[in-house]
Design a protein around this motif. Structure first.
Motif, PDB file in Angstrom:
ATOM      1  N   ASP A   2      12.967   4.867   4.876  1.00 44.92           N
ATOM      2  CA  ASP A   2      11.750   5.636   4.597  1.00 44.92           C
ATOM      3  C   ASP A   2      11.033   4.925   3.462  1.00 44.92           C
ATOM      4  O   ASP A   2      11.509   4.909   2.330  1.00 44.92           O
ATOM      5  N   ILE A   3       9.881   4.317   3.760  1.00 45.08           N
ATOM      6  CA  ILE A   3       9.188   3.512   2.742  1.00 45.08           C
ATOM      7  C   ILE A   3       8.105   4.305   2.018  1.00 45.08           C
ATOM      8  O   ILE A   3       7.307   3.740   1.268  1.00 45.08           O
ATOM      9  N   TYR A  18       0.786  -1.230   0.000  1.00 46.48           N
ATOM     10  CA  TYR A  18       0.000   0.000   0.000  1.00 46.48           C
ATOM     11  C   TYR A  18       0.819   1.283   0.000  1.00 46.48           C
ATOM     12  O   TYR A  18       0.262   2.364   0.189  1.00 46.48           O
ATOM     13  N   THR A  19       2.132   1.206  -0.190  1.00 42.87           N
ATOM     14  CA  THR A  19       2.938   2.419  -0.113  1.00 42.87           C
ATOM     15  C   THR A  19       3.469   2.829  -1.483  1.00 42.87           C
ATOM     16  O   THR A  19       3.617   2.014  -2.388  1.00 42.87           O
ATOM     17  N   VAL A  77      11.893   2.863  10.746  1.00 48.34           N
ATOM     18  CA  VAL A  77      11.253   2.818   9.434  1.00 48.34           C
ATOM     19  C   VAL A  77      10.152   3.874   9.402  1.00 48.34           C
ATOM     20  O   VAL A  77       9.149   3.771  10.116  1.00 48.34           O
ATOM     21  N   LEU A  78      10.347   4.904   8.579  1.00 45.49           N
ATOM     22  CA  LEU A  78       9.372   5.976   8.446  1.00 45.49           C
ATOM     23  C   LEU A  78       8.250   5.570   7.499  1.00 45.49           C
ATOM     24  O   LEU A  78       8.488   4.979   6.441  1.00 45.49           O
ATOM     25  N   ILE A  79       7.013   5.917   7.876  1.00 46.96           N
ATOM     26  CA  ILE A  79       5.828   5.644   7.070  1.00 46.96           C
ATOM     27  C   ILE A  79       4.960   6.895   7.095  1.00 46.96           C
ATOM     28  O   ILE A  79       4.515   7.321   8.167  1.00 46.96           O
ATOM     29  N   GLY A  80       4.712   7.490   5.958  1.00 45.48           N
ATOM     30  CA  GLY A  80       3.821   8.634   5.893  1.00 45.48           C
ATOM     31  C   GLY A  80       2.374   8.191   5.741  1.00 45.48           C
ATOM     32  O   GLY A  80       2.085   7.228   5.032  1.00 45.48           O
TER      33      GLY A  80
END
Length: 287
Positions: free
Chosen positions: A73-74, A5-6, A25-28
């Motif tokens: 950063d994904i 979903y990214t 792990v960065l997820i916006g």
């Protein structure tokens, strides 16, 4: 590593690590589908990342360079417009996928509406939830929606997770009663101190999920958040709490939510970006 979903977006400027090898792990989560006052939290992840370009990655206080730490950063979650529950499901599945490939990863959400914290908490299953927020967020429903941003702490409480809240200065009588009935401890912003934080959090079971609704800060620092409230906390108040937590408790996940705005260099995003670097610096440098 690809995630269902990214999608890629603006990333931090220094070298990044692959998610399976990263500590952070960065997820916006660019979602503001139930925002009830000022829209714009959908731009939060991009604004925070852009604001980091204004910062030195070296943290003077800790003699640590964030650029030297294993950080991935994904990108951003592809949200379901107007649907906080389905979007939170995507957040949950993304965090679960991260942990399958890297059980030692510490997921960090950048948002985005506070409703989306629920997805990360569902994936991580912490024993306790510690939040800095102007609002109790303990409504059963708001605007006919049980997954509104004003309900996130209620939904997390219903999972059987212990909760402690700090910086609170807004809520309903019903929310205060719910907190009392369910043993949820909270500290009003005018009564906040590091000692008050430690007193409540020291007794909580680990691991802990730490959530920062950016509206916990004084409104002068975060004018573009969705539901700003006067009388908030100072930057160093929250940093001191993070420092204590990083050295005293095991942290399962972290987020900075409700960062709104439409312009680069917004002080709301600058506050969030600086806080992000402090969290990564103190947590990554823990020995």
């Amino acid at each position: 590593m690809d995630f269902l979903y990214t999608y890629e977006t603006l990333k931090l400027e220094f070298p990044l690590t692959e998610p399976e090898n990263a500590r952070f792990v960065l997820i916006g989560v660019p979602f503001d589908g139930t925002t009830s006052y000022k829209a714009g939290a959908r731009f939060g992840p991009t604004l925070i990342r852009q604001a980091t370009l204004n910062l030195e990655s070296y943290i003077l206080d800790y003699d640590i360079d964030v650029a030297d730490l294993p950080l991935a950063d994904i990108g951003d979650v592809a949200v379901v417009a107007g649907d906080p529950r389905r979007t939170a499901n995507r957040v949950r599945e993304t965090v679960e996928d991260i942990l399958k490939s890297n059980p030692n990863a510490l997921p960090v959400l950048l948002g985005g509406e506070h409703s989306q914290t629920l997805g990360a908490v569902e994936a991580l299953k912490p024993a306790s939830y510690v939040v800095f927020d102007a609002h109790l967020d303990l409504r059963d429903h708001y605007e006919d929606n049980h997954y509104n941003h004003a309900c996130v702490a209620r939904r997390i409480s219903e999972l059987g997770i212990r909760e402690a809240m700090f910086g609170i200065r807004s809520g309903t009588r019903e929310e205060v009663q719910y907190a009392e009935d369910h043993g949820i401890k909270w500290v009003h912003a005018r009564d906040y101190s590091l000692d008050a934080f430690i007193e409540l959090v020291e007794a909580l079971p680990e691991p802990i999920y730490l959530s920062i609704d950016i509206d916990a800060f004084d409104v002068s620092m975060v004018p573009s958040t969705g539901t700003p409230e006067a009388g908030g906390l100072g930057f160093w108040d929250v940093v001191a709490a993070i420092e204590w937590l990083a050295h005293s408790k095991r942290i399962a996940g972290f987020d900075i939510m409700e960062v709104g705005g439409t312009e680069l260099g917004d002080p709301t995003a600058l506050t969030a970006a600086k806080l992000l670097f402090y969290f990564i610096g103190v947590t990554g440098g823990r020995r």
